[in-house]
Design a protein around this motif. Sequence first.
Motif, PDB file in Angstrom:
ATOM      1  N   ASP A  22       0.843  -1.159   0.137  1.00 19.28           N
ATOM      2  CA  ASP A  22       0.076  -0.031  -0.045  1.00 19.28           C
ATOM      3  C   ASP A  22       0.658   1.290  -0.026  1.00 19.28           C
ATOM      4  N   PRO A  23       0.842   2.186  -0.997  1.00 15.78           N
ATOM      5  CA  PRO A  23       1.704   3.266  -0.891  1.00 15.78           C
ATOM      6  C   PRO A  23       1.339   4.302  -0.044  1.00 15.78           C
ATOM      7  N   ALA A  24       0.211   4.365   0.602  1.00 18.16           N
ATOM      8  CA  ALA A  24      -0.201   5.184   1.844  1.00 18.16           C
ATOM      9  C   ALA A  24       0.703   4.929   2.778  1.00 18.16           C
ATOM     10  N   ARG A  25       1.553   3.810   2.935  1.00 12.86           N
ATOM     11  CA  ARG A  25       2.553   3.567   4.237  1.00 12.86           C
ATOM     12  C   ARG A  25       3.781   4.566   3.959  1.00 12.86           C
ATOM     13  N   ALA A  26       3.889   5.423   3.014  1.00 11.94           N
ATOM     14  CA  ALA A  26       5.106   6.188   2.797  1.00 11.94           C
ATOM     15  C   ALA A  26       5.123   7.300   3.616  1.00 11.94           C
ATOM     16  N   VAL A  27       3.863   7.689   4.221  1.00 11.29           N
ATOM     17  CA  VAL A  27       3.757   8.888   5.266  1.00 11.29           C
ATOM     18  C   VAL A  27       3.370   8.078   6.623  1.00 11.29           C
ATOM     19  N   ASP A  28       3.797   9.086   7.632  1.00  7.70           N
ATOM     20  CA  ASP A  28       3.524   8.335   9.071  1.00  7.70           C
ATOM     21  C   ASP A  28       1.812   8.325   9.189  1.00  7.70           C
ATOM     22  N   CYS A  29       1.431   7.769  10.335  1.00 10.49           N
ATOM     23  CA  CYS A  29      -0.055   7.674  10.488  1.00 10.49           C
ATOM     24  C   CYS A  29      -0.504   8.734  11.757  1.00 10.49           C
ATOM     25  N   PRO A  30      -1.122   9.502  11.586  1.00  9.15           N
ATOM     26  CA  PRO A  30      -1.581  10.456  12.600  1.00  9.15           C
ATOM     27  C   PRO A  30      -2.522   9.700  13.509  1.00  9.15           C
ATOM     28  N   HIS A  31      -3.166   8.706  13.214  1.00  8.71           N
ATOM     29  CA  HIS A  31      -3.952   8.109  13.996  1.00  8.71           C
ATOM     30  C   HIS A  31      -3.375   7.079  15.132  1.00  8.71           C
ATOM     31  N   CYS A  32      -2.625   6.114  14.662  1.00 10.69           N
ATOM     32  CA  CYS A  32      -2.049   5.343  15.519  1.00 10.69           C
ATOM     33  C   CYS A  32      -0.328   5.588  15.847  1.00 10.69           C
ATOM     34  N   GLY A  33       0.061   6.477  15.059  1.00 11.89           N
ATOM     35  CA  GLY A  33       1.419   6.943  15.209  1.00 11.89           C
ATOM     36  C   GLY A  33       2.563   6.000  14.542  1.00 11.89           C
ATOM     37  N   ALA A  34       2.013   4.964  13.670  1.00 18.33           N
ATOM     38  CA  ALA A  34       2.897   4.177  12.749  1.00 18.33           C
ATOM     39  C   ALA A  34       3.913   5.338  11.909  1.00 18.33           C
ATOM     40  N   LEU A  35       5.118   4.815  11.999  1.00 21.33           N
ATOM     41  CA  LEU A  35       6.166   5.485  11.243  1.00 21.33           C
ATOM     42  C   LEU A  35       6.100   5.060   9.687  1.00 21.33           C
ATOM     43  N   PRO A  36       6.560   5.881   8.673  1.00 22.85           N
ATOM     44  CA  PRO A  36       6.399   5.642   7.488  1.00 22.85           C
ATOM     45  C   PRO A  36       6.894   4.180   7.215  1.00 22.85           C
ATOM     46  N   HIS A  37       6.356   3.464   6.101  1.00 19.64           N
ATOM     47  CA  HIS A  37       6.650   2.256   5.673  1.00 19.64           C
ATOM     48  C   HIS A  37       6.448   1.056   6.896  1.00 19.64           C
ATOM     49  N   ARG A  38       5.891   1.504   7.926  1.00 22.18           N
ATOM     50  CA  ARG A  38       5.526   0.499   8.890  1.00 22.18           C
ATOM     51  C   ARG A  38       3.879   0.208   8.932  1.00 22.18           C
ATOM     52  N   PRO A  39       3.262  -0.709   9.240  1.00 21.51           N
ATOM     53  CA  PRO A  39       1.953  -0.816   9.142  1.00 21.51           C
ATOM     54  C   PRO A  39       1.035  -0.153  10.238  1.00 21.51           C
ATOM     55  N   CYS A  40      -0.018   0.063  10.007  1.00 17.19           N
ATOM     56  CA  CYS A  40      -0.849   0.553  11.049  1.00 17.19           C
ATOM     57  C   CYS A  40      -1.299  -0.200  12.113  1.00 17.19           C
ATOM     58  N   THR A  41      -1.490  -0.043  13.373  1.00 14.46           N
ATOM     59  CA  THR A  41      -1.932  -0.934  14.443  1.00 14.46           C
ATOM     60  C   THR A  41      -3.063  -0.405  15.108  1.00 14.46           C
ATOM     61  N   THR A  42      -3.558  -1.547  16.012  1.00 13.22           N
ATOM     62  CA  THR A  42      -4.775  -0.950  16.887  1.00 13.22           C
ATOM     63  C   THR A  42      -4.117  -0.219  18.009  1.00 13.22           C
ATOM     64  N   PRO A  43      -5.032   0.425  18.807  1.00 14.43           N
ATOM     65  CA  PRO A  43      -4.623   1.239  19.823  1.00 14.43           C
ATOM     66  C   PRO A  43      -3.837   0.693  20.840  1.00 14.43           C
ATOM     67  N   SER A  44      -4.061  -0.685  21.156  1.00  5.88           N
ATOM     68  CA  SER A  44      -3.143  -1.364  22.110  1.00  5.88           C
ATOM     69  C   SER A  44      -1.643  -1.827  21.398  1.00  5.88           C
ATOM     70  N   LYS A  45      -1.622  -1.411  20.071  1.00  8.01           N
ATOM     71  CA  LYS A  45      -0.322  -2.029  19.471  1.00  8.01           C
ATOM     72  C   LYS A  45      -0.169  -3.376  19.332  1.00  8.01           C
ATOM     73  N   ARG A  46      -1.267  -4.408  19.759  1.00  8.46           N
ATOM     74  CA  ARG A  46      -1.178  -5.695  19.885  1.00  8.46           C
ATOM     75  C   ARG A  46      -1.487  -6.385  18.265  1.00  8.46           C
ATOM     76  N   ARG A  47      -2.161  -5.744  17.503  1.00  9.65           N
ATOM     77  CA  ARG A  47      -2.434  -6.058  16.221  1.00  9.65           C
ATOM     78  C   ARG A  47      -2.031  -5.120  14.944  1.00  9.65           C
ATOM     79  N   ILE A  48      -1.491  -6.117  13.971  1.00 10.76           N
ATOM     80  CA  ILE A  48      -1.109  -5.306  12.845  1.00 10.76           C
ATOM     81  C   ILE A  48      -2.316  -5.138  12.020  1.00 10.76           C
ATOM     82  N   LEU A  49      -2.548  -3.985  11.481  1.00  9.94           N
ATOM     83  CA  LEU A  49      -3.656  -3.757  10.527  1.00  9.94           C
ATOM     84  C   LEU A  49      -3.539  -4.084   8.910  1.00  9.94           C
TER      85      LEU A  49
END
Length: 101
Positions: A22-49
């Motif tokens: 997914d090309p959207a991973r090139a930017v950080d995620c303001p929702h979960c705080g995932a860094l660029p090129h890292r997957p988004c996670t749940t609020p508990s950081k236990r699951r990768i979305l």
Amino acid sequence: MNRPPAAPMPDSIRHILRAKKDPARAVDCPHCGALPHRPCTTPSKRRILTDPHPQRRSNWAQTVACCPQCQVEPTTPCHEEGRARHTVHDRRYQEAEATAA
């Protein structure tokens, strides 16, 4: 040479591989705080979305594409009748996906 069939891929790995495309991973995620090129996670950081959060996709589209609807340049937020939008127009998503292809 005959090889035995490969073992099925675990879902935990499949999510990571699918998310990397997914090309959207090139930017950080303001929702979960995932860094660029890292997957988004749940609020508990236990699951990768599998899919990035909507705000991350919006930020990515805003970063890489002009908006054909409101005629703004990359990095400038979309607007509607002079008021800033929280997300970009649908046509800007299409424009961003075309540039990523």
